[in-house]
Design a protein around this motif. Structure first.
Motif, mmCIF file in Angstrom:
data_model
loop_
_atom_site.group_PDB
_atom_site.id
_atom_site.type_symbol
_atom_site.label_atom_id
_atom_site.label_comp_id
_atom_site.label_asym_id
_atom_site.label_seq_id
_atom_site.Cartn_x
_atom_site.Cartn_y
_atom_site.Cartn_z
ATOM 1 N N MET A 1 5.922 4.378 14.274
ATOM 2 C CA MET A 1 6.430 3.096 13.805
ATOM 3 C C MET A 1 7.707 3.296 12.968
ATOM 4 S SD MET A 1 4.118 0.145 12.029
ATOM 5 C CE MET A 1 2.701 0.343 13.108
ATOM 6 N N GLU A 2 8.676 2.418 13.149
ATOM 7 C CA GLU A 2 9.957 2.518 12.405
ATOM 8 C C GLU A 2 9.742 2.293 10.909
ATOM 9 O OE1 GLU A 2 13.583 2.869 13.035
ATOM 10 O OE2 GLU A 2 12.476 4.133 14.460
ATOM 11 N N ILE A 3 10.403 3.063 10.102
ATOM 12 C CA ILE A 3 10.284 2.871 8.648
ATOM 13 C C ILE A 3 11.638 3.167 7.993
ATOM 14 C CG2 ILE A 3 9.393 5.236 8.296
ATOM 15 C CD1 ILE A 3 7.683 3.981 5.996
ATOM 16 N N THR A 4 11.974 2.369 6.974
ATOM 17 C CA THR A 4 13.225 2.603 6.252
ATOM 18 C C THR A 4 13.100 3.918 5.479
ATOM 19 O OG1 THR A 4 13.254 0.230 5.936
ATOM 20 C CG2 THR A 4 14.862 1.495 4.665
ATOM 21 N N PRO A 5 14.108 4.779 5.537
ATOM 22 C CA PRO A 5 14.025 6.038 4.789
ATOM 23 C C PRO A 5 13.928 5.786 3.287
ATOM 24 C CG PRO A 5 15.902 6.047 6.299
ATOM 25 C CD PRO A 5 15.367 4.656 6.292
ATOM 26 N N GLY A 6 13.313 6.724 2.588
ATOM 27 C CA GLY A 6 13.207 6.596 1.128
ATOM 28 C C GLY A 6 11.896 7.182 0.627
ATOM 29 N N LEU A 7 11.736 7.105 -0.680
ATOM 30 C CA LEU A 7 10.510 7.614 -1.311
ATOM 31 C C LEU A 7 9.534 6.464 -1.527
ATOM 32 C CD1 LEU A 7 8.996 9.980 -2.784
ATOM 33 C CD2 LEU A 7 10.148 9.226 -4.873
ATOM 34 N N TYR A 8 8.329 6.610 -1.009
ATOM 35 C CA TYR A 8 7.301 5.561 -1.127
ATOM 36 C C TYR A 8 6.207 6.030 -2.095
ATOM 37 C CZ TYR A 8 9.471 3.255 2.832
ATOM 38 O OH TYR A 8 10.366 2.610 3.643
ATOM 39 N N LEU A 9 6.002 5.274 -3.180
ATOM 40 C CA LEU A 9 4.954 5.596 -4.160
ATOM 41 C C LEU A 9 3.742 4.757 -3.793
ATOM 42 C CD1 LEU A 9 7.379 5.300 -7.197
ATOM 43 C CD2 LEU A 9 6.710 7.401 -6.002
ATOM 44 N N VAL A 10 2.775 5.411 -3.169
ATOM 45 C CA VAL A 10 1.675 4.656 -2.554
ATOM 46 C C VAL A 10 0.401 4.765 -3.394
ATOM 47 C CG1 VAL A 10 0.302 4.362 -0.453
ATOM 48 C CG2 VAL A 10 2.666 5.177 -0.291
ATOM 49 N N SER A 11 -0.133 3.623 -3.805
ATOM 50 C CA SER A 11 -1.403 3.620 -4.550
ATOM 51 C C SER A 11 -2.572 3.768 -3.585
ATOM 52 C CB SER A 11 -1.571 2.309 -5.316
ATOM 53 O OG SER A 11 -0.563 2.180 -6.266
ATOM 54 N N ARG A 26 -0.316 1.388 6.618
ATOM 55 C CA ARG A 26 0.807 1.392 7.573
ATOM 56 C C ARG A 26 1.895 2.386 7.130
ATOM 57 N NH1 ARG A 26 5.569 -0.997 7.610
ATOM 58 N NH2 ARG A 26 5.129 -2.538 5.998
ATOM 59 N N ILE A 27 2.200 2.368 5.826
ATOM 60 C CA ILE A 27 3.251 3.272 5.328
ATOM 61 C C ILE A 27 2.827 4.733 5.513
ATOM 62 C CG2 ILE A 27 4.500 4.036 3.231
ATOM 63 C CD1 ILE A 27 5.469 1.308 4.177
ATOM 64 N N LEU A 28 1.574 5.033 5.156
ATOM 65 C CA LEU A 28 1.110 6.427 5.284
ATOM 66 C C LEU A 28 1.138 6.872 6.752
ATOM 67 C CD1 LEU A 28 -1.820 6.551 2.681
ATOM 68 C CD2 LEU A 28 0.483 7.464 2.447
ATOM 69 N N ASN A 29 0.898 5.910 7.646
ATOM 70 C CA ASN A 29 0.943 6.217 9.073
ATOM 71 C C ASN A 29 2.366 6.410 9.579
ATOM 72 O OD1 ASN A 29 -1.309 6.529 10.827
ATOM 73 N ND2 ASN A 29 -2.032 4.521 10.133
ATOM 74 N N MET A 75 17.394 13.169 1.557
ATOM 75 C CA MET A 75 18.847 13.048 1.814
ATOM 76 C C MET A 75 19.114 13.114 3.324
ATOM 77 S SD MET A 75 20.981 13.750 -1.063
ATOM 78 C CE MET A 75 21.268 14.451 -2.490
ATOM 79 N N ASP A 76 18.138 13.647 4.046
ATOM 80 C CA ASP A 76 18.236 13.764 5.493
ATOM 81 C C ASP A 76 17.746 12.477 6.170
ATOM 82 O OD1 ASP A 76 19.136 15.536 7.300
ATOM 83 O OD2 ASP A 76 17.212 16.581 7.589
ATOM 84 N N ASP A 77 17.662 11.413 5.372
ATOM 85 C CA ASP A 77 17.242 10.087 5.864
ATOM 86 C C ASP A 77 15.799 10.048 6.371
ATOM 87 O OD1 ASP A 77 19.271 8.508 5.148
ATOM 88 O OD2 ASP A 77 20.277 8.496 7.107
ATOM 89 N N LYS A 78 14.948 10.768 5.693
ATOM 90 C CA LYS A 78 13.527 10.748 6.052
ATOM 91 C C LYS A 78 12.759 9.840 5.080
ATOM 92 C CE LYS A 78 13.207 14.149 9.254
ATOM 93 N NZ LYS A 78 14.499 13.962 9.914
ATOM 94 N N ALA A 79 11.565 9.428 5.525
ATOM 95 C CA ALA A 79 10.683 8.640 4.652
ATOM 96 C C ALA A 79 9.573 9.554 4.150
ATOM 97 C CB ALA A 79 10.082 7.477 5.415
ATOM 98 N N VAL A 80 9.397 9.583 2.838
ATOM 99 C CA VAL A 80 8.405 10.471 2.219
ATOM 100 C C VAL A 80 7.471 9.635 1.347
ATOM 101 C CG1 VAL A 80 8.111 12.332 0.534
ATOM 102 C CG2 VAL A 80 9.948 12.466 2.211
ATOM 103 N N ALA A 81 6.156 9.851 1.481
ATOM 104 C CA ALA A 81 5.199 9.144 0.608
ATOM 105 C C ALA A 81 4.682 10.105 -0.448
ATOM 106 C CB ALA A 81 4.032 8.609 1.430
ATOM 107 N N LEU A 82 4.495 9.571 -1.660
ATOM 108 C CA LEU A 82 3.845 10.344 -2.721
ATOM 109 C C LEU A 82 2.547 9.629 -3.082
ATOM 110 C CD1 LEU A 82 4.035 12.652 -4.909
ATOM 111 C CD2 LEU A 82 4.927 10.892 -6.442
#
Ligand code: SAM
Length: 279
Positions: A1-11, A26-29, A75-82
């Motif tokens: 699934m398409e996701i905007t790059p950036g850091l996601y702080l997921v509860s 959805r974000i974690l997926n 910086m490589d335009d990836k999406a990362v969840a914490l």
């Protein structure tokens, strides 16, 4: 699934695995990578929701090298969840330094809100919720702990302290030493099978704890207005107010009494209104 790059702080849940938002799943997926404190803990959550992602570690021991690694991925335009082991990341959990770095480097940061032991404990405590002072975990050294507890004395707020089962006896003893045998609330194992919310005087809780080994995750809460009135003869304050209430505006009286007794303005203001009504 398409996701905007950036850091996601997921509860994530604080116990009951159902307590996670559709968006969080959805974000974690969708993210390219998930960073967590302990892969064994977070694997259970991912398995429950059939999220097939490899987990990477970012925890209290992660230093600048780890943060720079994550930054270069972002910086490589990836999406990362914490995520953390439970609840909202950064709330007495790792992540602050990473968020700060990402902010400096203009990386988009998104919060995916959800459960936290902080908010969950406050709302079930039955204590006032208008002003909350979150202490997190008390520091380790005696002098620093004393310092933190001293700061509370002049607040007019509901205080929230995270504690482990191992240290609860020690911390309750300390709170009793500083503030007397006040009524406190303990929330324990919220959202889990043996969840409980105990409201009692510290001495009663201590004697109960003494008789059994306490287990689980817990939070201590109390409201400081009790501390303020504990050491003060409130009738003396009320008498002062009564003498002035017919001659001066409430705001002026509140100010004078607040200065004289070093009491919170809101509390004095409420006493003035009460006095006006009973006139
Ligand atoms: N970031 C987490 C959050 O937002 O809930 C808190 C992490 S902190 C390391 C862990 C502390 O949160 C525990 O020691 C306890 O004080 C509290 N806690 C976590 N889960 C809890 C639960 N189910 N019931 C009561 N307290 C809990």
């Amino acid at each position: 699934m398409e996701i905007t790059p950036g850091l996601y702080l997921v509860s994530t849940p604080i116990g009951n695995l159902e307590d996670i938002s559709h968006r969080a799943v959805r974000i974690l997926n969708s993210v390219d990578m998930i960073y967590c404190e302990d892969t064994r803990v977070s694997k259970k959550l991912l398995n429950h929701y059939q999220i097939k992602k490899q987990l990477f570690v970012y925890n209290d021991f992660s230093g600048e090298i780890s943060r720079n690694e994550i930054l270069s991925i972002l910086m490589d335009d990836k999406a990362v969840a914490l995520i953390s082991d439970a609840g909202t990341p950064l709330i007495s959990d790792p992540g602050y330094k990473l968020v700060k770095l990402c902010k400096q480097k203009k990386i988009p940061i998104y919060t995916i809100p959800g459960p936290s032991a902080l908010t969950s404990s406050v709302v079930v405590s039955g204590l006032p919720t208008d002003k909350i002072y979150f202490l997190g975990f008390l520091p380790g050294t005696a002098s620093k702990r004393k310092n933190e507890l001293q700061k509370i004395k002049k607040l007019d707020a509901t205080v929230v302290i995270f504690e482990s089962a191992k240290k609860i006896y020690k911390t309750l003893n300390e709170i009793q030493n500083y503030f007397g045998d006040i009524e406190i609330v303990i929330t324990r194992e919220l959202t889990k099978i043996f969840e409980e919310v105990i409201t009692n005087k510290i001495s009663n809780i201590l004697s109960e704890i003494n008789n059994k080994s306490v287990k689980g995750e817990m939070v201590i809460l109390f409201n400081t207005s009790e501390l303020i009135t504990n050491n003060l003869d409130i009738t003396e304050v009320e008498n002062d107010i009564r003498k002035l209430i017919n001659d001066l505006p409430v705001k002026q009286i509140a100010n004078m009494i607040h200065m004289k007794y070093d009491l919170p303005k809101k509390m004095v203001y409420d006493l003035c209104l009460k006095s006006k009504k009973t006139k």
